[in-house]
Write a protein that holds these residues in place. Structure first.
Motif, PDB file in Angstrom:
ATOM      1  N   ASN A   1      44.894 111.898  78.254  1.00  0.00           N
ATOM      2  CA  ASN A   1      44.686 111.990  79.710  1.00  0.00           C
ATOM      3  C   ASN A   1      45.710 111.152  80.477  1.00  0.00           C
ATOM      4  N   GLY A   2      46.971 111.206  80.029  1.00  0.00           N
ATOM      5  CA  GLY A   2      48.056 110.511  80.711  1.00  0.00           C
ATOM      6  C   GLY A   2      48.107 109.010  80.499  1.00  0.00           C
ATOM      7  N   LYS A   3      47.268 108.473  79.623  1.00  0.00           N
ATOM      8  CA  LYS A   3      47.228 107.023  79.384  1.00  0.00           C
ATOM      9  C   LYS A   3      47.510 106.720  77.918  1.00  0.00           C
ATOM     10  N   LEU A   4      48.355 105.723  77.681  1.00  0.00           N
ATOM     11  CA  LEU A   4      48.621 105.275  76.310  1.00  0.00           C
ATOM     12  C   LEU A   4      47.347 104.643  75.765  1.00  0.00           C
ATOM     13  N   ARG A   5      46.810 105.216  74.702  1.00  0.00           N
ATOM     14  CA  ARG A   5      45.543 104.732  74.129  1.00  0.00           C
ATOM     15  C   ARG A   5      45.770 103.951  72.832  1.00  0.00           C
ATOM     16  N   TRP A   6      46.786 104.349  72.055  1.00  0.00           N
ATOM     17  CA  TRP A   6      47.046 103.747  70.740  1.00  0.00           C
ATOM     18  C   TRP A   6      48.543 103.763  70.513  1.00  0.00           C
ATOM     19  N   CYS A   7      49.043 102.761  69.792  1.00  0.00           N
ATOM     20  CA  CYS A   7      50.456 102.789  69.388  1.00  0.00           C
ATOM     21  C   CYS A   7      50.650 102.017  68.086  1.00  0.00           C
ATOM     22  N   TRP A   8      51.730 102.364  67.429  1.00  0.00           N
ATOM     23  CA  TRP A   8      52.181 101.734  66.189  1.00  0.00           C
ATOM     24  C   TRP A   8      53.431 100.959  66.553  1.00  0.00           C
ATOM     25  N   LEU A   9      53.467  99.673  66.223  1.00  0.00           N
ATOM     26  CA  LEU A   9      54.596  98.812  66.513  1.00  0.00           C
ATOM     27  C   LEU A   9      55.256  98.366  65.219  1.00  0.00           C
ATOM     28  N   GLU A  10      56.586  98.241  65.246  1.00  0.00           N
ATOM     29  CA  GLU A  10      57.325  97.778  64.067  1.00  0.00           C
ATOM     30  C   GLU A  10      58.379  96.764  64.472  1.00  0.00           C
ATOM     31  N   ARG A  11      58.587  95.820  63.583  1.00  0.00           N
ATOM     32  CA  ARG A  11      59.713  94.895  63.676  1.00  0.00           C
ATOM     33  C   ARG A  11      60.122  94.590  62.250  1.00  0.00           C
ATOM     34  N   ASP A  12      61.370  94.864  61.936  1.00  0.00           N
ATOM     35  CA  ASP A  12      61.869  94.722  60.574  1.00  0.00           C
ATOM     36  C   ASP A  12      60.963  95.524  59.638  1.00  0.00           C
ATOM     37  N   SER A  13      60.353  94.907  58.626  1.00  0.00           N
ATOM     38  CA  SER A  13      59.498  95.677  57.710  1.00  0.00           C
ATOM     39  C   SER A  13      58.014  95.453  57.983  1.00  0.00           C
ATOM     40  N   ALA A  14      57.677  94.832  59.126  1.00  0.00           N
ATOM     41  CA  ALA A  14      56.275  94.599  59.484  1.00  0.00           C
ATOM     42  C   ALA A  14      55.821  95.631  60.522  1.00  0.00           C
ATOM     43  N   ALA A  15      54.537  95.954  60.486  1.00  0.00           N
ATOM     44  CA  ALA A  15      53.972  96.895  61.454  1.00  0.00           C
ATOM     45  C   ALA A  15      52.545  96.505  61.777  1.00  0.00           C
ATOM     46  N   HIS A  16      52.094  96.877  62.946  1.00  0.00           N
ATOM     47  CA  HIS A  16      50.679  96.836  63.261  1.00  0.00           C
ATOM     48  C   HIS A  16      50.387  97.802  64.403  1.00  0.00           C
ATOM     49  N   MET A  17      49.108  98.043  64.619  1.00  0.00           N
ATOM     50  CA  MET A  17      48.671  99.028  65.594  1.00  0.00           C
ATOM     51  C   MET A  17      47.870  98.345  66.699  1.00  0.00           C
ATOM     52  N   LEU A  18      47.960  98.926  67.893  1.00  0.00           N
ATOM     53  CA  LEU A  18      47.175  98.471  69.036  1.00  0.00           C
ATOM     54  C   LEU A  18      46.398  99.657  69.593  1.00  0.00           C
ATOM     55  N   GLN A  19      45.176  99.424  69.994  1.00  0.00           N
ATOM     56  CA  GLN A  19      44.409 100.435  70.711  1.00  0.00           C
ATOM     57  C   GLN A  19      43.583  99.737  71.778  1.00  0.00           C
ATOM     58  N   GLU A  20      43.621 100.291  72.981  1.00  0.00           N
ATOM     59  CA  GLU A  20      42.900  99.677  74.088  1.00  0.00           C
ATOM     60  C   GLU A  20      41.455 100.135  74.105  1.00  0.00           C
ATOM     61  N   TYR A  21      40.563  99.181  74.380  1.00  0.00           N
ATOM     62  CA  TYR A  21      39.147  99.515  74.517  1.00  0.00           C
ATOM     63  C   TYR A  21      38.946 100.474  75.688  1.00  0.00           C
ATOM     64  N   GLU A  22      37.968 101.328  75.579  1.00  0.00           N
ATOM     65  CA  GLU A  22      37.539 102.141  76.711  1.00  0.00           C
ATOM     66  C   GLU A  22      36.935 101.193  77.745  1.00  0.00           C
ATOM     67  N   PRO A  23      37.048 101.514  79.031  1.00  0.00           N
ATOM     68  CA  PRO A  23      36.445 100.637  80.054  1.00  0.00           C
ATOM     69  C   PRO A  23      34.967 100.370  79.751  1.00  0.00           C
ATOM     70  N   GLY A  24      34.592  99.102  79.795  1.00  0.00           N
ATOM     71  CA  GLY A  24      33.209  98.699  79.564  1.00  0.00           C
ATOM     72  C   GLY A  24      32.794  98.650  78.109  1.00  0.00           C
ATOM     73  N   LYS A  25      33.706  98.907  77.179  1.00  0.00           N
ATOM     74  CA  LYS A  25      33.373  98.951  75.746  1.00  0.00           C
ATOM     75  C   LYS A  25      33.848  97.728  74.966  1.00  0.00           C
ATOM     76  N   ALA A  26      34.595  96.825  75.605  1.00  0.00           N
ATOM     77  CA  ALA A  26      35.089  95.645  74.892  1.00  0.00           C
ATOM     78  C   ALA A  26      33.910  94.742  74.537  1.00  0.00           C
ATOM     79  N   PRO A  27      33.924  94.153  73.347  1.00  0.00           N
ATOM     80  CA  PRO A  27      32.827  93.249  72.974  1.00  0.00           C
ATOM     81  C   PRO A  27      32.844  91.993  73.843  1.00  0.00           C
ATOM     82  N   SER A  28      31.694  91.393  73.989  1.00  0.00           N
ATOM     83  CA  SER A  28      31.603  90.185  74.814  1.00  0.00           C
ATOM     84  C   SER A  28      32.058  88.943  74.058  1.00  0.00           C
ATOM     85  N   THR A  29      32.190  89.042  72.747  1.00  0.00           N
ATOM     86  CA  THR A  29      32.614  87.891  71.950  1.00  0.00           C
ATOM     87  C   THR A  29      34.134  87.782  71.929  1.00  0.00           C
TER      88      THR A  29
END
Length: 146
Positions: free
Chosen positions: A49-77
């Motif tokens: 829906n026109g919004k970046l929701r998930w991505c794969w990031l790399e630097r050299d031989s390391a990688a990790h993924m990011l995904q944004e919480y849906e509004p109101g779904k982030a844990p309180s902790t």
């Protein structure tokens, strides 16, 4: 006791890479930290829906993924507490200097387990340790060379 693997056994290994997956509260802030601050490259993405929701990031031989919480779904902790992702580097102090030059605020490097340790915490509290071997004394603190 560890055993030496034969070439045939190595070719049948199934697990190839561990890639941390971080849920984030603000994708733009996280991308500023990882891409602009630490020099990662976004190599894969999912736009919904026109919004970046998930991505794969790399630097050299390391990688990790990011995904944004849906509004109101982030844990309180607090996220990331008790977890460190340790990146083994050739020169962790170079990461330290680069991070400072790009406006990040790493902790002062120290020697632990015969390695320089450079610690940064991302906008969601995930702790990243960049480490490289050293001959410096255990528990030494890094001092800027003048």
């Amino acid at each position: 006791m560890p055993t030496l693997e034969t070439e045939a056994e190595k070719s049948t290994l199934n697990i190839k890479q561990a890639v941390p997956f971080f849920w984030v509260s603000n994708m733009e802030a996280s991308l500023r930290f990882y891409v602009d601050g630490l020099g990662y490259t976004r190599t894969k993405e999912w736009i919904h829906n026109g919004k970046l929701r998930w991505c794969w990031l790399e630097r050299d031989s390391a990688a990790h993924m990011l995904q944004e919480y849906e509004p109101g779904k982030a844990p309180s902790t607090k996220r990331g507490e008790g977890v460190s992702i340790c990146f083994q580097c050739n020169d962790a102090l170079a990461i330290y200097h680069q991070a400072i030059a790009r406006g990040l605020h790493p902790q002062r490097p120290f020697v632990g387990n015969a390695m320089w340790v450079v610690i940064l915490t991302d906008p969601d509290g995930y702790k990243l340790d960049f480490e490289s071997p050293t001959d410096a004394l255990e528990e030494s603190l890094y001092t800027e060379e003048k």
